[in-house]
Design an enzyme around this catalytic site. Structure first.
Site, PDB file in Angstrom:
ATOM      1  CE1 TYR A 254      -4.011  36.810 -12.911  1.00  0.00           C
ATOM      2  CE2 TYR A 254      -2.753  35.367 -14.348  1.00  0.00           C
ATOM      3  CZ  TYR A 254      -3.115  35.777 -13.083  1.00  0.00           C
ATOM      4  OH  TYR A 254      -2.581  35.159 -11.985  1.00  0.00           O
TER       5      TYR A 254
ATOM      6  CE  LYS B  29      -7.081  42.343   1.485  1.00  0.00           C
ATOM      7  NZ  LYS B  29      -7.046  41.775   2.829  1.00  0.00           N
TER       8      LYS B  29
ATOM      9  CG  ASP C  46      -6.855  38.520   3.856  1.00  0.00           C
ATOM     10  OD1 ASP C  46      -8.022  38.390   3.452  1.00  0.00           O
ATOM     11  OD2 ASP C  46      -6.478  39.500   4.524  1.00  0.00           O
TER      12      ASP C  46
ATOM     13  CG  ASP D  23      -2.363  31.897 -11.041  1.00  0.00           C
ATOM     14  OD1 ASP D  23      -2.018  30.706 -10.884  1.00  0.00           O
ATOM     15  OD2 ASP D  23      -1.713  32.699 -11.735  1.00  0.00           O
TER      16      ASP D  23
ATOM     17  CG  ASP E  70       0.371  27.139  -7.462  1.00  0.00           C
ATOM     18  OD1 ASP E  70      -0.351  26.854  -8.441  1.00  0.00           O
ATOM     19  OD2 ASP E  70       1.605  27.313  -7.557  1.00  0.00           O
TER      20      ASP E  70
END
Ligand SMILES: NC(=O)c1ccc[n+]([C@@H]2O[C@H](COP(=O)([O-])OP(=O)(O)OC[C@H]3O[C@@H](n4cnc5c(N)ncnc54)[C@H](O)[C@@H]3O)[C@@H](O)[C@H]2O)c1
Length: 355
Positions: free
Chosen positions: A134, A185, A218, A242, A246
């Protein structure tokens, strides 16, 4: 307590009215002086003046005890330049490195997973908030042609990774949580996420009483749906945090109920609902104000006003339990009526105490 309030765009404006209503009510009920200053920075202001934020905007914000933001984003500003300055700018300039996102199911009825209860969905996500993908490092070469190359770099610093992981462990200690799970990851992003691996091991070793666990991001998405009850505290980077919050919001009943804090312990911090400005819902008295209202509870709790925060949370739970909510979570009230109902339940809390 002095609070700067930036309602922002779209439903940010609608839900902020209700959050401020409840905040003021909590102040009155418990005899706290809460001074609120409204700041008009949003897409309208930018389109009218060409200014996203005054030059001394971040310095202004630092004069307050806390900042509340509704939501930012407007289709009339396609590059969302104002949102970048106001929202991301505040996170970066005030160095709000902890994005604190509780994923707490308020009522069994709201969980989309079969048979899951409030005790099964009760964890905190700590999202790194000042680095990662970001920071805007990158560029486009031969833009608009078939030879275009687009590069966006992910920044991971020892300082940034260490402070968010340490915060997750310290929070676990302070709040009686037993487990911290780090998600990255590192199998595919061998350089940047090797740093996360190294730091997580270092910090975990310093907290032998907390169970530490690593999962790939994942797998985390899969496990959060299969069995969310296994999580207590999760720590991850900016982008992954982020996305999975959600998913977390979906487990709680939807984006409309999810609150968050952007913190730098000991300094002015910022609180906001997780959702965006949802332009199609704006001004229609349909947006759910609960995420915004719970964000004021996080703000009060962070400022040390635990009773006030608990009273707001209790009022929200009662409102949800009795179906006094907006339609997105099964009620039949509007944004304003939901805010009124919750505010009025805070008064009855006072009667509760008086009795
Ligand atoms: N923190 C922020 O300010 C923030 C966060 C996300 C998106 N945005 C911006 O918001 C704009 C819209 O983005 P989006 O549509 O991807 O995300 P959004 O969160 O605005 O909406 C996503 C979905 O959730 C629903 N929803 C969101 N909040 C709700 C609420 N309070 N009550 C009921 N339903 C609700 C919307 O109707 C929509 O279906 C974009 O400009 C985006 O950049 C801002």
């Amino acid at each position: 307590m002095k609070v700067a309030v930036i309602p922002g765009d779209g439903i940010g404006v609608d839900v902020t009215v209700e959050a401020v209503k409840v905040l003021r009510r909590a102040g009155e009920v418990f005899g706290r002086s809460i001074e609120i200053e409204m700041l008009p920075w949003n897409a309208d202001h930018y389109l009218k003046t060409g200014i996203t934020m005054p030059a001394d905007g971040y310095t202004m914000l630092r004069q307050f005890d806390a900042v509340f933001i509704g939501a930012l984003g407007d289709p009339r500003v396609p590059d969302n330049r104002h949102a970048r300055d106001i929202l991301l700018g505040t996170r970066f300039e005030l160095d709000l490195y902890v994005n604190y996102r509780p994923v707490q199911l308020l009522d069994d009825r709201l969980c989309p997973l079969k048979g899951r209860k409030t005790a099964d969905v009760n964890f905190i996500v700590f999202r790194e908030n000042t680095e990662g993908l970001y920071v805007g490092v990158g560029g486009r070469f031969k833009a608009g042609t078939e030879d275009e190359i687009a590069v966006q770099e992910e920044i991971n610093t020892y300082k940034g990774v260490e402070r968010i992981i340490r915060h997750a462990f310290e929070f676990a200690h302070a709040h009686g949580r037993r487990k911290v799970c780090m998600a990255d990851k590192s199998n595919a992003m061998a350089e940047g996420h090797a740093l996360w691996q190294r730091v997580f091991k270092e910090v975990a070793q310093q907290h032998p009483d907390i169970q530490s666990r690593h999962v790939y991001i994942d797998a985390l998405a899969l496990l959060m749906v299969q069995d969310p009850s296994q999580f207590d505290v999760i720590v991850t980077n900016n982008m992954f945090g982020d996305i999975i919050t959600d998913l977390g919001a979906a487990l709680q009943g939807g984006l409309g109920v999810a609150p968050s804090g952007n913190l730098h312990p000991g300094r002015t911090s910022m609180f906001e609902p997780v959702h965006g400005s949802a332009p199609p819902l704006a001004g229609r008295n349909v947006a759910n104000p609960i995420g915004a209202i719970l964000s004021t509870a996080l703000m009060l709790d962070y400022a040390g006003f635990e009773r006030e925060a608990a009273a707001i949370e209790t009022a929200v739970r009662e409102s949800v339990a009795t179906g006094h909510t907006t339609t997105d979570i099964g009620g039949s009230l509007g944004t304003r009526e939901t805010g009124d109902h919750i505010a009025q339940l805070i008064v009855s809390e006072l009667k509760h105490h008086a009795n």
